[in-house]
Design an enzyme around this catalytic site. Structure first.
Site, PDB file in Angstrom:
ATOM      1  N   GLN A 112      45.113  53.870  43.194  1.00  0.00           N
ATOM      2  CA  GLN A 112      45.353  53.744  42.000  1.00  0.00           C
ATOM      3  C   GLN A 112      44.734  55.086  41.047  1.00  0.00           C
ATOM      4  OE1 GLN A 112      44.838  50.251  40.009  1.00  0.00           O
ATOM      5  NE2 GLN A 112      46.221  49.195  41.117  1.00  0.00           N
ATOM      6  N   HIS A 174      41.920  50.306  39.408  1.00  0.00           N
ATOM      7  CA  HIS A 174      41.579  49.890  37.911  1.00  0.00           C
ATOM      8  C   HIS A 174      40.835  50.912  37.191  1.00  0.00           C
ATOM      9  CE1 HIS A 174      42.571  45.308  38.360  1.00  0.00           C
ATOM     10  NE2 HIS A 174      43.515  46.007  39.133  1.00  0.00           N
ATOM     11  N   GLU A 268      48.201  41.143  28.829  1.00  0.00           N
ATOM     12  CA  GLU A 268      47.840  40.821  27.381  1.00  0.00           C
ATOM     13  C   GLU A 268      48.379  42.485  26.484  1.00  0.00           C
ATOM     14  OE1 GLU A 268      43.865  38.196  28.309  1.00  0.00           O
ATOM     15  OE2 GLU A 268      43.737  40.003  26.696  1.00  0.00           O
TER      16      GLU A 268
END
Length: 397
Positions: A112, A174, A268
């Site tokens: 990523q 991440h 979230e």
């Protein structure tokens, strides 16, 4: 070199789910139930509405981009866009792509990681400054970093790194990372937990899993919440975050809003406030990819609840408060890009809470990586693909 998109969050989830289905080791109850600690935070959960194209017309503005990650509109209407392997290009109004700009720093293009977000200085018309978030290689592995340079005729000039995540670690997942300027001209940088560095998220001596707030030159604002506190890094704004790839400033309140990836469930929506703890990995509405419980439950004293969460996940990336006139019914809505199952998610807010959710797929059923409002009041998105596109969304008819 970019690895397969299977390293992305959504693809990891899909692979694990498929394996679980074949083995029969996990049950539906184990996947959907909250961690069995008896603590229930009671945050509102997405009803997972049925997706529709909703009377939208989608046009391709440009194609041929390799895994584009972030974009911004220049004052003359052209678009500056990043490609994860480490390139920055300009999209002309005709849709033609420029050659890669010179001056881009070296990136850790793995998993990523790579070149991530791009933002223009609030005074760009005068100073021509451009900010880039990227995964930076170095001793210990890689970490999120921010560089800025002046946009000249042939590329970026006088480029220097103004922020580095501490510490650098191994692995390719991440990193975050969105860049958002507040009304005072301070820069928010969202970051991830680097996937296997969960213990460092609650540790204020690191910037793993934190939102940081810096001045445009990289110095620390004096009103940051942890300035002068022993054992805490002064650039930290909030902590307890997993992987924030969506962020925007509320146009009326000036408050930062973010959307972060959960694990298996638990994406979230938050509005991170100064000095507050958002719980990861101690509390979460998701479970681990194996189906195992994470942390202590969904609530704990001293830790904030999300405004809203998704289970199943939407793999969020890109966030926009819509203020234009082209879609009157969308005015004031939050638009969130989805990479899994793909498309655009619209959230209607009332009194700071989500009152309604709509999902749009159809021609938008791709991995949406970023969402922006154009100077024409229309909505633009980019797709995370080997042949990535810039798409323009119009009302049908």
């Amino acid at each position: 070199m970019i690895q397969s998109s299977a390293t992305d969050e959504a693809s990891i989830v899909s692979l694990i789910r498929a394996a679980a289905a074949l083995s029969g080791a996990l049950t539906l109850a184990a996947c959907s139930a909250p961690p069995a600690s008896g603590q229930d935070g009671g945050a509102p959960r997405s009803p997972t509405p049925q997706a529709t194209n909703g009377g939208l017309r989608v046009e391709t503005v440009a194609s041929g981009l390799e895994h584009p990650w972030g974009f911004a509109f220049l004052p003359d209407g052209r678009i500056i866009v990043t490609e994860r392997p480490g390139r920055v290009r300009i999209v002309e109004q005709s849709g033609k792509l420029s050659e890669p700009l010179a001056g881009v720093p070296a990136v850790f293009a793995n998993g990523q990681g790579g070149l991530l977000d791009v933002a223009l200085d609030p005074q760009f018309a005068e100073n021509r400054l451009v900010y880039l978030a990227f995964a930076e290689p170095g001793p210990g592995g890689a970490g999120t970093a921010v560089a800025r340079g002046r946009l000249g005729e042939r590329g970026l000039e006088n480029v220097r790194v103004i922020y580095r995540q501490q510490p650098k670690t191994g692995g390719g997942n991440h990193f975050g990372s969105r860049l958002v300027f507040d009304r005072e001209g301070k820069l928010f940088v969202t970051q991830g937990d680097r996937f296997d560095q969960r213990p460092k998220v609650q540790d204020l001596s690191t910037t793993i899993g934190k939102v940081v707030r810096i001045n445009p030159d990289g110095s620390i604002p004096e009103d940051n919440p942890f300035v002068g506190k022993d054992g805490a890094r002064p650039e930290i704004w909030s902590y307890g975050h997993r992987s924030m790839q969506a962020a925007a400033l509320h146009p009326e309140t000036g408050q930062l809003w973010t959307v972060e990836h959960g694990a298996r469930g638990g994406d979230e929506l938050n509005h991170p406030e100064a000095g507050k703890n958002y719980g990861w990995p101690v509390i979460t509405y998701g479970v681990d990819y194996s189906g195992a419980k994470i942390g202590e439950g969904t609530a704990k004293a001293g830790m904030e609840q999300p405004v809203y969460y998704w289970d199943p996940v939407i793999a969020p990336s890109g966030l926009l408060f819509y203020t234009g006139d082209a879609f009157p019914q969308w005015k004031g809505s939050l638009l969130v890009g989805s990479m899994q199952p793909g498309g655009l998610v619209r959230l209607v807010l009332e009194d700071g809470k989500v009152a309604k959710e709509e999902r749009y797929r159809g021609e938008l059923g791709a991995r949406i990586r970023d969402v922006q409002q154009g100077p024409d009041g229309l909505v633009y998105v980019i797709t995370d693909e080997g042949n990535g596109r810039v798409l323009r969304i119009k009302p049908a008819g």
